[in-house]
Scaffold this motif. Structure first.
Motif, PDB file in Angstrom:
ATOM      1  N   ASN A 113       0.852  -1.188   0.000  1.00 23.87           N
ATOM      2  CA  ASN A 113       0.000   0.000   0.000  1.00 23.87           C
ATOM      3  C   ASN A 113       0.888   1.238   0.000  1.00 23.87           C
ATOM      4  N   ASN A 114       0.975   1.912  -1.154  1.00 19.68           N
ATOM      5  CA  ASN A 114       1.862   3.070  -1.268  1.00 19.68           C
ATOM      6  C   ASN A 114       1.487   4.205  -0.331  1.00 19.68           C
ATOM      7  N   GLY A 115       0.223   4.242   0.107  1.00 20.24           N
ATOM      8  CA  GLY A 115      -0.202   5.289   1.021  1.00 20.24           C
ATOM      9  C   GLY A 115       0.402   5.159   2.407  1.00 20.24           C
ATOM     10  N   LEU A 116       1.043   4.003   2.671  1.00 26.37           N
ATOM     11  CA  LEU A 116       1.650   3.759   3.988  1.00 26.37           C
ATOM     12  C   LEU A 116       3.162   3.924   3.928  1.00 26.37           C
ATOM     13  N   MET A 117       3.627   4.897   3.158  1.00 28.40           N
ATOM     14  CA  MET A 117       5.060   5.063   2.929  1.00 28.40           C
ATOM     15  C   MET A 117       5.817   5.408   4.209  1.00 28.40           C
ATOM     16  N   LEU A 118       5.198   6.173   5.095  1.00 31.97           N
ATOM     17  CA  LEU A 118       5.867   6.513   6.345  1.00 31.97           C
ATOM     18  C   LEU A 118       6.185   5.257   7.158  1.00 31.97           C
ATOM     19  N   GLN A 119       5.318   4.258   7.081  1.00 29.09           N
ATOM     20  CA  GLN A 119       5.567   2.999   7.791  1.00 29.09           C
ATOM     21  C   GLN A 119       6.786   2.284   7.204  1.00 29.09           C
ATOM     22  N   ILE A 120       6.933   2.336   5.896  1.00 28.66           N
ATOM     23  CA  ILE A 120       8.087   1.710   5.248  1.00 28.66           C
ATOM     24  C   ILE A 120       9.374   2.428   5.654  1.00 28.66           C
ATOM     25  N   ILE A 121       9.322   3.756   5.692  1.00 28.36           N
ATOM     26  CA  ILE A 121      10.485   4.539   6.108  1.00 28.36           C
ATOM     27  C   ILE A 121      10.850   4.231   7.556  1.00 28.36           C
ATOM     28  N   PHE A 122       9.833   4.142   8.421  1.00 28.15           N
ATOM     29  CA  PHE A 122      10.072   3.801   9.825  1.00 28.15           C
ATOM     30  C   PHE A 122      10.744   2.440   9.945  1.00 28.15           C
ATOM     31  N   PHE A 123      10.225   1.455   9.201  1.00 24.94           N
ATOM     32  CA  PHE A 123      10.798   0.110   9.257  1.00 24.94           C
ATOM     33  C   PHE A 123      12.246   0.129   8.762  1.00 24.94           C
ATOM     34  N   GLY A 124      12.512   0.871   7.674  1.00 24.51           N
ATOM     35  CA  GLY A 124      13.868   0.944   7.136  1.00 24.51           C
ATOM     36  C   GLY A 124      14.862   1.500   8.144  1.00 24.51           C
ATOM     37  N   ILE A 125      14.476   2.600   8.833  1.00 19.53           N
ATOM     38  CA  ILE A 125      15.351   3.189   9.852  1.00 19.53           C
ATOM     39  C   ILE A 125      15.552   2.217  11.012  1.00 19.53           C
ATOM     40  N   PHE A 126      14.469   1.585  11.468  1.00 21.86           N
ATOM     41  CA  PHE A 126      14.521   0.638  12.587  1.00 21.86           C
ATOM     42  C   PHE A 126      15.427  -0.551  12.233  1.00 21.86           C
ATOM     43  N   PHE A 127      15.257  -1.070  11.013  1.00 22.06           N
ATOM     44  CA  PHE A 127      16.056  -2.207  10.543  1.00 22.06           C
ATOM     45  C   PHE A 127      17.531  -1.823  10.482  1.00 22.06           C
ATOM     46  N   THR A 157       2.914  16.692   7.617  1.00 22.09           N
ATOM     47  CA  THR A 157       3.178  15.363   7.058  1.00 22.09           C
ATOM     48  C   THR A 157       4.138  15.475   5.872  1.00 22.09           C
ATOM     49  N   ILE A 158       3.971  16.531   5.065  1.00 19.77           N
ATOM     50  CA  ILE A 158       4.895  16.765   3.950  1.00 19.77           C
ATOM     51  C   ILE A 158       6.307  16.984   4.479  1.00 19.77           C
ATOM     52  N   VAL A 159       6.425  17.791   5.546  1.00 17.12           N
ATOM     53  CA  VAL A 159       7.737  18.045   6.154  1.00 17.12           C
ATOM     54  C   VAL A 159       8.381  16.740   6.589  1.00 17.12           C
ATOM     55  N   LEU A 160       7.617  15.926   7.328  1.00 16.15           N
ATOM     56  CA  LEU A 160       8.150  14.671   7.857  1.00 16.15           C
ATOM     57  C   LEU A 160       8.511  13.703   6.739  1.00 16.15           C
ATOM     58  N   THR A 161       7.588  13.528   5.780  1.00 15.22           N
ATOM     59  CA  THR A 161       7.828  12.569   4.700  1.00 15.22           C
ATOM     60  C   THR A 161       8.982  13.007   3.812  1.00 15.22           C
ATOM     61  N   ALA A 162       9.022  14.296   3.453  1.00 13.49           N
ATOM     62  CA  ALA A 162      10.102  14.792   2.599  1.00 13.49           C
ATOM     63  C   ALA A 162      11.452  14.651   3.287  1.00 13.49           C
ATOM     64  N   THR A 163      11.473  14.911   4.597  1.00 13.32           N
ATOM     65  CA  THR A 163      12.728  14.801   5.352  1.00 13.32           C
ATOM     66  C   THR A 163      13.209  13.355   5.405  1.00 13.32           C
ATOM     67  N   LEU A 164      12.289  12.438   5.744  1.00 15.17           N
ATOM     68  CA  LEU A 164      12.673  11.036   5.855  1.00 15.17           C
ATOM     69  C   LEU A 164      12.949  10.421   4.483  1.00 15.17           C
ATOM     70  N   ALA A 165      12.163  10.804   3.482  1.00 14.94           N
ATOM     71  CA  ALA A 165      12.376  10.255   2.139  1.00 14.94           C
ATOM     72  C   ALA A 165      13.696  10.722   1.555  1.00 14.94           C
ATOM     73  N   SER A 166      14.188  11.877   2.018  1.00 13.33           N
ATOM     74  CA  SER A 166      15.465  12.377   1.500  1.00 13.33           C
ATOM     75  C   SER A 166      16.604  11.426   1.849  1.00 13.33           C
ATOM     76  N   ILE A 167      16.443  10.656   2.945  1.00 16.93           N
ATOM     77  CA  ILE A 167      17.453   9.658   3.315  1.00 16.93           C
ATOM     78  C   ILE A 167      17.587   8.623   2.202  1.00 16.93           C
ATOM     79  N   GLY A 168      16.451   8.300   1.569  1.00 13.57           N
ATOM     80  CA  GLY A 168      16.459   7.286   0.521  1.00 13.57           C
ATOM     81  C   GLY A 168      16.512   7.850  -0.874  1.00 13.57           C
ATOM     82  N   SER A 169      16.754   9.163  -0.982  1.00 11.45           N
ATOM     83  CA  SER A 169      16.805   9.781  -2.305  1.00 11.45           C
ATOM     84  C   SER A 169      18.185   9.570  -2.910  1.00 11.45           C
TER      85      SER A 169
END
Length: 481
Positions: free
Chosen positions: A196-210, A392-404
């Protein structure tokens, strides 16, 4: 004949796409364009979405895991990550301030924005979630006739969709608790998050945790996993490369389809679309220039002090020039390291640690552009994002930048993630595609300048800065290598 560079091919593709859209609008061929050309643009979006989720996951895991042993990371590592995080948050905040002040998406005619809004609500209905601002134009019978012109739905279908969406909005609002956004970040089923692409923050959280957990187990246990993740990262980057090789053809279809859908057979609307796009470009450009020429020098003045304003830009000119021409902070990294070491006097122990991390996790320019782009696209479709949605944009853009990935146009893949995090249509990236390449060049200059700024600040704090002004720093570099 000399082989044409990819970015020129993409520019040619988008220009031809716009020309085709103009011709089809003038000659009444919009329906043909939408039916037979636009689907290839949809394929392009689907390919980017296909790559985006695994790319973000693997990038975040490798980025965190490659930091090193947490016991030896120490003070310098903590300061580095905190500095990069703060500059990224500041860049996103500046982007939101600029776009909410200038409001570029509201500077086109209201009728075009109403049509965009109706198209958005129909898309939201097909995706099974309500409009983000709780307003529903499809409930107003006055818009049914207009809606039928841009969709195959009947009046009854439109009415049913609007009522269902309104009820869903009310139900979700009633059940939401103040801490629900925090709860939503932590997945109960990671595989459900992946699907579910709408749950991207969960994927980012899991990636950092992992990634953090990989740091905390013995190296002999973690090494096979990190090696696998590094290899997987290379595979996904190759996927991006292959897709981008075909981008000129896809971009033609994407632009032709999007402009045709928005303009129909009324060529006057094309002018309004590009008028809004020029204001969007100006907003992004002003934000990026503020970061380069005001924010970073101010940070240098506050925390470093000994490097003059002109001296900093003279020292970084070779890296900034290369960043502008390549649109890749990874490709620029060797020159950036040499500029910071030789011209700014930063110890190699600092540059070898801080700059590679910066090339991976510090994407200030990309985050600023994403913040402006998402709010601009929302404004263009008459969607008023709440403060919570903008956070949410701030949080997602900040965390997604790690994977950019630090390669050209990787920000577009990340923009899809940010759009989906606030429930907006990822296909809207086609609207800003015509100006993305030139803005990407400026974004990369911001990213590289931010890396150098943080590196110099860390070196000053660690007592490893020995700045000596040079007459002409650019002469010490061979930019052809």
């Amino acid at each position: 004949m000399k082989k044409l560079a990819l970015h020129w091919k993409i520019i040619i593709g988008l220009v031809l796409g716009i020309i085709w859209a103009l011709l089809s609008s003038k000659l009444g061929w919009s329906e043909f364009t939408i039916d037979w050309i636009a689907p290839f643009g949809t394929i392009f979006i689907n390919l980017l979405k296909l790559i985006a989720v695994p790319l973000v996951l693997v990038s975040i895991i490798t980025g965190v895991a490659n930091i090193g042993d947490p016991s030896s990371l120490g003070r310098m590592g903590g300061k580095t990550l905190l500095a990069y995080l703060l500059t990224t948050l500041f860049a996103v905040g500046l982007g939101l301030l600029m776009v909410n002040t200038i409001k570029p998406g509201k500077l086109i005619d209201e009728q075009s924005r109403i049509d965009n809004r109706i198209s958005y609500e129909i898309w939201a209905s097909s995706e099974g979630h309500p409009p983000k601002d709780g307003i529903n134009y499809l409930q107003d019978p006055a818009f049914f006739e207009r809606a039928q012109k841009i969709t195959d739905l009947s009046k009854g279908d439109l009415k049913d969709a609007s009522v269902a969406e309104k009820m869903e909005t009310a139900e979700k609002t009633k059940e939401t608790s103040p801490l629900q956004p925090l709860v939503d970040i932590v997945p109960e089923n990671f595989f459900n998050s992946l699907s579910n692409n709408g749950l991207m923050l969960q994927i980012i959280f899991f990636g950092i945790f992992f990634g953090v957990c990989l740091l905390l187990i013995p190296n002999e246990k973690s090494k096979p996993v990190t090696d696998f993740m590094d290899s997987a990262m290379e595979v996904f980057l190759k996927m991006v490369d292959l897709v981008m090789q075909a981008a000129p053809f896809f971009v033609f279809a994407l632009l032709a389809g999007v402009v045709s859908k928005m303009a129909g057979d009324n060529i006057g609307k094309v002018y309004e679309i590009f008028k809004g796009l020029s204001w969007y470009s100006l907003t992004v450009f002003l934000g990026l220039m503020l970061m380069i020429f005001v924010i970073y020098p101010l940070l240098m003045k506050l925390f470093v002090k000994i490097i003059p304003y002109k001296g900093f830009f003279k020292a970084m000119a070779p890296a900034q020039t290369l960043a502008f021409s390549t649109s890749s902070s990874a490709a620029t990294l060797p020159v950036t390291m040499e500029c910071v070491e030789e011209n700014l006097g930063v110890n190699k122990k600092i540059t070898s640690f801080v700059l590679p991390i910066g090339a991976t996790v510090n994407m200030d320019g990309t985050c600023l552009y994403q913040a402006v782009a998402v709010v601009f696209l929302a404004q263009l479709h008459m969607i008023d994002l709440t403060m919570g949605q903008q956070l949410t944009i701030v949080l997602t853009a900040t965390l997604a930048s790690i994977g950019s990935a630090a390669v050209p146009s990787a920000g577009l893949v990340m923009l899809i993630i940010v759009l989906e995090s606030v429930g907006l249509n990822p296909a809207w990236i086609a609207i800003i595609f015509p100006v993305d390449r030139i803005l990407d060049m400026f974004r990369t200059v911001v990213n590289v300048t931010g890396d150098a700024t943080v590196c110099t600040i860390i070196a000053k704090g660690e007592g490893m800065l020995n700045y000596k002004p040079q007459e002409n720093p650019s002469e010490t570099f061979d930019l052809e290598s």
